[in-house]
Design a protein around this motif. Structure first.
Motif, PDB file in Angstrom:
ATOM      1  N   ASP A  35       8.288  49.510  19.085  1.00  0.00           N
ATOM      2  CA  ASP A  35       8.522  50.663  18.475  1.00  0.00           C
ATOM      3  C   ASP A  35       7.379  51.862  18.629  1.00  0.00           C
ATOM      4  OD1 ASP A  35      10.947  50.158  17.453  1.00  0.00           O
ATOM      5  OD2 ASP A  35      10.340  49.229  15.611  1.00  0.00           O
ATOM      6  N   ASP A  36       5.883  51.185  19.084  1.00  0.00           N
ATOM      7  CA  ASP A  36       4.900  51.974  19.140  1.00  0.00           C
ATOM      8  C   ASP A  36       4.584  52.374  20.591  1.00  0.00           C
ATOM      9  OD1 ASP A  36       4.550  49.308  20.011  1.00  0.00           O
ATOM     10  OD2 ASP A  36       2.496  49.314  18.775  1.00  0.00           O
ATOM     11  N   PRO A  78       8.345  67.293  20.938  1.00  0.00           N
ATOM     12  CA  PRO A  78       7.773  66.448  19.771  1.00  0.00           C
ATOM     13  C   PRO A  78       7.362  65.102  20.168  1.00  0.00           C
ATOM     14  CG  PRO A  78       9.588  67.677  19.205  1.00  0.00           C
ATOM     15  CD  PRO A  78       9.434  67.755  20.593  1.00  0.00           C
ATOM     16  N   VAL A  79       8.193  64.142  20.867  1.00  0.00           N
ATOM     17  CA  VAL A  79       7.602  62.829  21.263  1.00  0.00           C
ATOM     18  C   VAL A  79       6.053  62.978  21.580  1.00  0.00           C
ATOM     19  CG1 VAL A  79       8.304  63.051  23.952  1.00  0.00           C
ATOM     20  CG2 VAL A  79       8.363  60.692  22.491  1.00  0.00           C
ATOM     21  N   GLU A  82       3.820  62.198  18.807  1.00  0.00           N
ATOM     22  CA  GLU A  82       4.056  60.917  17.716  1.00  0.00           C
ATOM     23  C   GLU A  82       2.768  59.983  18.190  1.00  0.00           C
ATOM     24  OE1 GLU A  82       7.506  58.948  18.726  1.00  0.00           O
ATOM     25  OE2 GLU A  82       8.869  60.999  18.206  1.00  0.00           O
ATOM     26  N   ASP A  83       2.408  59.390  17.106  1.00  0.00           N
ATOM     27  CA  ASP A  83       1.141  58.497  17.184  1.00  0.00           C
ATOM     28  C   ASP A  83       1.690  56.928  17.810  1.00  0.00           C
ATOM     29  OD1 ASP A  83      -1.052  57.126  16.629  1.00  0.00           O
ATOM     30  OD2 ASP A  83      -0.609  56.682  14.645  1.00  0.00           O
ATOM     31  N   LYS A  84       1.659  57.228  19.254  1.00  0.00           N
ATOM     32  CA  LYS A  84       2.249  56.007  19.875  1.00  0.00           C
ATOM     33  C   LYS A  84       1.648  55.913  21.213  1.00  0.00           C
ATOM     34  CE  LYS A  84       6.918  56.137  18.185  1.00  0.00           C
ATOM     35  NZ  LYS A  84       8.265  55.818  18.487  1.00  0.00           N
TER      36      LYS A  84
END
Length: 140
Positions: A35-36, A78-79, A82-84
């Motif tokens: 998920d990250d 926007p992807v 994300e904090d990834k």
């Protein structure tokens, strides 16, 4: 007048590899589906239609990458906010090394790329979604 190239692509790639994190295909497979993590396929759309794609990877064509990463760009995706962790790949690992360094310089973090790209992933037995074939088309 002919051009004199003073820095070749190999030097650019080698310099990038010294400044970025490179994952083996096995390391990338261990992250796949988390998920990250976001897998980012920078190959041309024609490459995807010929060879398939890594399941769940987003497609961000190399030519648009900087515009998609930058939130100030009208083309921002926007992807990329994300904090990834972002795992870049291309066909063989050269373009993704350059793309990963660019993303890193822009401030995207953490970023890395897959050694050997899609080809290395496929050779190591990573999952692949094969492209759909047109009616009457046969796989080579």
């Amino acid at each position: 007048m002919s051009q004199t190239i003073t820095v070749g692509f190999r030097k650019l790639v080698d310099d990038a590899l010294e400044q970025i994190e490179t994952l083996s295909p096995a390391q990338a497979m261990a992250l796949h589906g988390g998920d990250d993590v976001v897998f980012v396929d920078i190959r041309d759309v024609r490459e995807l239609s010929r060879t398939g794609k890594i399941p769940g990877a987003i497609h961000a064509p190399r030519g648009m990458l900087e515009f998609w990463i930058d939130p100030a760009s009208p083309y921002h995706k926007p992807v990329f906010a994300e904090d990834k962790r972002f795992v870049f790949f291309c066909a063989g690992g050269w373009r993704s090394a350059l793309a990963t360094l660019t993303a890193k310089k822009m401030g995207l973090a953490p970023v890395c790329h897959i050694d050997g790209g899609f080809g290395g992933w496929e050779k190591a037995g990573g999952p692949i979604e094969k492209p759909e074939m047109a009616p009457g088309e046969k796989r080579a």
